[in-house]
Design an enzyme around this catalytic site. Structure first.
Site, short mmCIF file in Angstrom:
data_model
loop_
_atom_site.label_atom_id
_atom_site.label_comp_id
_atom_site.label_asym_id
_atom_site.label_seq_id
_atom_site.Cartn_x
_atom_site.Cartn_y
_atom_site.Cartn_z
CE LYS A 111 40.39 41.82 33.80
NZ LYS A 111 40.98 40.52 34.12
CE LYS A 193 34.38 43.50 38.79
NZ LYS A 193 34.99 42.30 38.20
CE LYS A 196 41.28 40.46 41.93
NZ LYS A 196 41.57 39.10 42.22
#
Ligand code: TYM
Length: 329
Positions: A111, A193, A196
């Site tokens: 992140k 992966k 969203k």
């Protein structure tokens, strides 16, 4: 009954990965446990949110839990931010967590790389808040996708550390990671992966995609130049589609291979698309219906906030006492 705890962030649109990796298992385990599910809105603040949209999304997530088959009259479904104990316990636990441990979290590294302009302290201590969520309710089991496994391990480490100093305060939680569907990959890059936050709209199936969109996205899914539907390391795209199909239909990998023996990728992709679309249809209908019934959702939210508050306060008071904070008079 043993306690099950889990939750999702109210960030972005949920994907098929969230459903097959987590939500679907919550519904399956529902009868066996005393279940508590949070709308993890505090965690969502680690990324900038538009306040109006964020509020709508958090409510939409609540409705989605119910639409997926969780029963707000039997299970406790509540907003994380409505129970102040999460933030309070998180502070205490952060004093029992080492910087070095948090530095090793792969999700933080990912992140931080993605949001280089906003590497805030909340992003770094995210796993401590997650530990607080779980430990506050003395959870025995936490159903999650494979990407959250490391966060569950640090939760256990923090709990064990705390218990070794103060006695048996926290239940040590076990992860529950499904055999199929624990890691659904992007349809455009099967080494990544499904997420969203993917910029490529064809990479993810959103839970609210209509049937045509779902089938179109599966038709465009990246596979390889071969033509046999077999589960093999050289075919990550096909493996992902087999996993999705097997998770949706309950068939084993071998059964799926047999079903498509002699058929091409085209037929297979269409079948996966149709299976996913028909699985999601009832969920989508129920969701639309729920969002219209403001009174019902509001009353469920109110009742469950109180229930969650009750459980949380019990643990929090115990922890405060153990560490030596002065009791209220
Ligand atoms: P979140 O919102 O990122 O994801 C929600 C759940 O979906 C799973 N998941 C996937 N599973 C399979 N394949 C995928 N591609 C995929 N993408 C996501 C995640 O593993 C997760 O189970 N930190 C948590 C939220 C949280 C939480 C908690 C969970 C906060 N506090 C306490 C359990 C207990 C998260 O990021 O979820």
């Amino acid at each position: 009954k043993k306690v099950l705890y889990s939750g999702m962030q109210a960030t972005g649109n949920l994907t098929l990965g969230n459903y097959l990796g987590a939500l679907k298992n919550w519904v399956t385990l529902n009868e066996e446990y005393e279940c508590i599910y949070g709308v993890m809105d505090l965690h969502s603040l680690t990324v900038r949110q538009n306040p109006t949209e964020f509020r709508q999304r958090a409510r939409a997530l609540y409705a989605l839990y119910v639409a997926a088959g969780l029963d707000p009259e039997k299970n406790c479904i509540y907003y994380q931010s409505h129970v102040s104990g999460h933030a309070e316990l998180s502070w205490i636990l952060s004093c029992f967590t080492y910087m070095g441990e948090l530095n090793r979290m792969t999700q933080f590294k990912d992140k931080a790389a993605k949001h280089a302009d906003n590497i805030n302290a909340g992003l770094f201590t995210y796993p401590v808040l997650m530990a607080a969520d779980i430990l506050l309710y003395q959870a025995d089991v936490v159903p999650i996708g494979a990407d959250q496994k490391q966060h569950l391990e640090i939760t256990r480490d923090i709990a064990e550390r705390f218990n070794s100093i103060y006695g048996d305060v926290f239940t040590i939680p076990e992860p529950y990671i499904g055999k199929v569907g624990a890691k659904i990959m992007s349809l455009q890059d099967p080494t990544k992966k499904m997420s969203k936050s993917d910029e490529n709209p064809n990479a993810s199936i959103l839970l609210m995609d209509d049937p045509d969109t779902i089938i179109r996205k599966f038709k465009r899914a990246v596979t390889d130049s071969g033509c046999e539907v077999v589960y093999s390391e050289e075919k990550p795209g096909i493996c992902n589609l087999i996993d999705i199909y097997s998770s949706v239909t309950g068939k084993t990998r071998e059964e799926v291979e047999r079903e498509f023996d002699g058929k091409g990728y085209g037929d297979f992709k269409l079948a996966v698309g149709e299976a996913v679309a028909s699985m999601l249809k009832p969920l989508q209908d129920k969701y639309q219906q729920l969002l219209k019934d403001k009174k019902y959702l509001d009353s469920m939210i109110k009742m469950n906030d109180e229930k969650a508050q009750y459980y949380a306060t019990k643990t929090l008071r115990k922890v405060q006492k153990k560490v030596g904070l002065t009791e209220r008079i």
